[in-house]
Design a protein around this motif. Structure first.
Motif, PDB file in Angstrom:
ATOM      1  N   ASP A 244       0.824  -1.195   0.000  1.00 42.00           N
ATOM      2  CA  ASP A 244       0.000   0.000   0.000  1.00 42.00           C
ATOM      3  C   ASP A 244       0.863   1.251   0.000  1.00 42.00           C
ATOM      4  O   ASP A 244       0.794   2.082   0.885  1.00 42.00           O
ATOM      5  N   GLU A 245       1.666   1.348  -1.023  1.00 41.48           N
ATOM      6  CA  GLU A 245       2.531   2.502  -1.199  1.00 41.48           C
ATOM      7  C   GLU A 245       2.479   2.909  -2.662  1.00 41.48           C
ATOM      8  O   GLU A 245       2.127   2.112  -3.523  1.00 41.48           O
ATOM      9  N   SER A 246       2.845   4.126  -2.910  1.00 40.16           N
ATOM     10  CA  SER A 246       2.882   4.564  -4.303  1.00 40.16           C
ATOM     11  C   SER A 246       4.246   4.236  -4.895  1.00 40.16           C
ATOM     12  O   SER A 246       5.194   3.931  -4.188  1.00 40.16           O
ATOM     13  N   GLY A 247       4.316   4.301  -6.206  1.00 38.33           N
ATOM     14  CA  GLY A 247       5.572   4.021  -6.883  1.00 38.33           C
ATOM     15  C   GLY A 247       5.368   3.916  -8.383  1.00 38.33           C
ATOM     16  O   GLY A 247       4.354   4.358  -8.924  1.00 38.33           O
ATOM     17  N   GLN A 248       6.310   3.335  -9.051  1.00 39.14           N
ATOM     18  CA  GLN A 248       6.250   3.169 -10.501  1.00 39.14           C
ATOM     19  C   GLN A 248       6.014   1.704 -10.838  1.00 39.14           C
ATOM     20  O   GLN A 248       6.654   0.817 -10.283  1.00 39.14           O
ATOM     21  N   GLY A 249       5.081   1.473 -11.764  1.00 39.38           N
ATOM     22  CA  GLY A 249       4.808   0.139 -12.270  1.00 39.38           C
ATOM     23  C   GLY A 249       5.045   0.113 -13.763  1.00 39.38           C
ATOM     24  O   GLY A 249       5.136   1.153 -14.412  1.00 39.38           O
ATOM     25  N   VAL A 250       5.132  -1.095 -14.316  1.00 41.46           N
ATOM     26  CA  VAL A 250       5.403  -1.256 -15.738  1.00 41.46           C
ATOM     27  C   VAL A 250       4.334  -2.169 -16.334  1.00 41.46           C
ATOM     28  O   VAL A 250       3.945  -3.170 -15.720  1.00 41.46           O
ATOM     29  N   VAL A 251       3.865  -1.839 -17.526  1.00 40.34           N
ATOM     30  CA  VAL A 251       2.882  -2.670 -18.222  1.00 40.34           C
ATOM     31  C   VAL A 251       3.603  -3.870 -18.823  1.00 40.34           C
ATOM     32  O   VAL A 251       4.550  -3.720 -19.593  1.00 40.34           O
ATOM     33  N   LYS A 252       3.152  -5.069 -18.424  1.00 40.56           N
ATOM     34  CA  LYS A 252       3.699  -6.319 -18.964  1.00 40.56           C
ATOM     35  C   LYS A 252       2.545  -7.272 -19.209  1.00 40.56           C
ATOM     36  O   LYS A 252       1.757  -7.533 -18.299  1.00 40.56           O
ATOM     37  N   ASP A 253       2.450  -7.786 -20.411  1.00 42.30           N
ATOM     38  CA  ASP A 253       1.431  -8.780 -20.765  1.00 42.30           C
ATOM     39  C   ASP A 253       0.023  -8.319 -20.405  1.00 42.30           C
ATOM     40  O   ASP A 253      -0.799  -9.091 -19.909  1.00 42.30           O
TER      41      ASP A 253
ATOM     42  N   ILE B 133      -2.544   0.398  -3.371  1.00 39.59           N
ATOM     43  CA  ILE B 133      -3.345  -0.808  -3.464  1.00 39.59           C
ATOM     44  C   ILE B 133      -4.521  -0.624  -2.520  1.00 39.59           C
ATOM     45  O   ILE B 133      -4.342  -0.275  -1.356  1.00 39.59           O
ATOM     46  N   GLN B 134      -5.724  -0.886  -3.030  1.00 36.67           N
ATOM     47  CA  GLN B 134      -6.901  -0.746  -2.182  1.00 36.67           C
ATOM     48  C   GLN B 134      -7.840  -1.912  -2.460  1.00 36.67           C
ATOM     49  O   GLN B 134      -8.222  -2.147  -3.600  1.00 36.67           O
ATOM     50  N   ASN B 135      -8.189  -2.635  -1.392  1.00 37.66           N
ATOM     51  CA  ASN B 135      -9.072  -3.795  -1.487  1.00 37.66           C
ATOM     52  C   ASN B 135      -8.571  -4.816  -2.506  1.00 37.66           C
ATOM     53  O   ASN B 135      -9.333  -5.383  -3.273  1.00 37.66           O
ATOM     54  N   GLY B 136      -7.287  -5.008  -2.555  1.00 34.95           N
ATOM     55  CA  GLY B 136      -6.691  -6.007  -3.436  1.00 34.95           C
ATOM     56  C   GLY B 136      -6.591  -5.581  -4.884  1.00 34.95           C
ATOM     57  O   GLY B 136      -6.273  -6.386  -5.748  1.00 34.95           O
ATOM     58  N   LYS B 137      -6.870  -4.317  -5.178  1.00 32.05           N
ATOM     59  CA  LYS B 137      -6.797  -3.822  -6.545  1.00 32.05           C
ATOM     60  C   LYS B 137      -5.792  -2.682  -6.603  1.00 32.05           C
ATOM     61  O   LYS B 137      -5.684  -1.881  -5.684  1.00 32.05           O
ATOM     62  N   ILE B 138      -5.106  -2.624  -7.739  1.00 30.15           N
ATOM     63  CA  ILE B 138      -4.095  -1.589  -7.913  1.00 30.15           C
ATOM     64  C   ILE B 138      -4.763  -0.329  -8.452  1.00 30.15           C
ATOM     65  O   ILE B 138      -5.670  -0.398  -9.267  1.00 30.15           O
ATOM     66  N   ILE B 139      -4.327   0.802  -7.960  1.00 26.69           N
ATOM     67  CA  ILE B 139      -4.845   2.081  -8.424  1.00 26.69           C
ATOM     68  C   ILE B 139      -3.706   2.773  -9.167  1.00 26.69           C
ATOM     69  O   ILE B 139      -2.655   3.046  -8.589  1.00 26.69           O
ATOM     70  N   ILE B 140      -3.935   2.983 -10.479  1.00 23.61           N
ATOM     71  CA  ILE B 140      -2.874   3.570 -11.304  1.00 23.61           C
ATOM     72  C   ILE B 140      -3.332   4.909 -11.855  1.00 23.61           C
ATOM     73  O   ILE B 140      -4.514   5.220 -11.926  1.00 23.61           O
TER      74      ILE B 140
END
Length: 130
Positions: free
Chosen positions: A83-92, A120-127
């Motif tokens: 449950d922290e912010s950061g950078q994610g990458v689109v894969k598949d 992350i909130q309720n098991g879902k990623i917020i982008i």
């Protein structure tokens, strides 16, 4: 003789405290220990020392147990690694964030595109699409 009995009981309650860790048995052990030490110098019957020990335990229970628990037990760190912010990458067609693949709406995003993860909130990623 009274001091040995009360001292032994104090030791037993202290050992029991090591199992429960809620400071109730420690309070009783403290009251018995004080009574054991005082009974070395003041000659009273065992009944009076038992009453004194019980009164001390009740007084200590309502006065010092809560501060002891707060001091020793409240040092718990919040462990919300995800449950922290950061950078994610689109894969598949998913978002790769902190070693985990997350389902998210990746429409309009190309493979390898970097997205800002708000949390992350309720098991879902917020982008945040940029």
């Amino acid at each position: 003789m009274i001091s040995a009995l009360f001292g032994s009981l104090a030791l037993v309650f202290f050992i029991i405290e090591l199992v429960f860790l809620d400071f109730s048995c420690f309070i009783i052990a403290l009251a018995l220990g004080i009574s054991a030490i005082c009974s070395l110098f003041i000659d009273l019957s065992i009944t009076i020392w038992a009453v004194i020990s019980a009164l001390l335990a009740v007084i200590f229970f309502f006065t010092i147990r809560a501060p002891l628990k707060r001091f020793f037990m409240s040092k718990k760190s919040k462990d919300d690694f995800l449950d922290e912010s950061g950078q994610g990458v689109v894969k598949d067609g998913m978002i790769y964030f902190k070693g985990t693949m997350w389902r998210a709406d990746t429409s309009g995003l190309s493979e390898g595109h970097s997205v800002k993860v708000k949390g992350i909130q309720n098991g879902k990623i917020i982008i945040e699409k940029s």
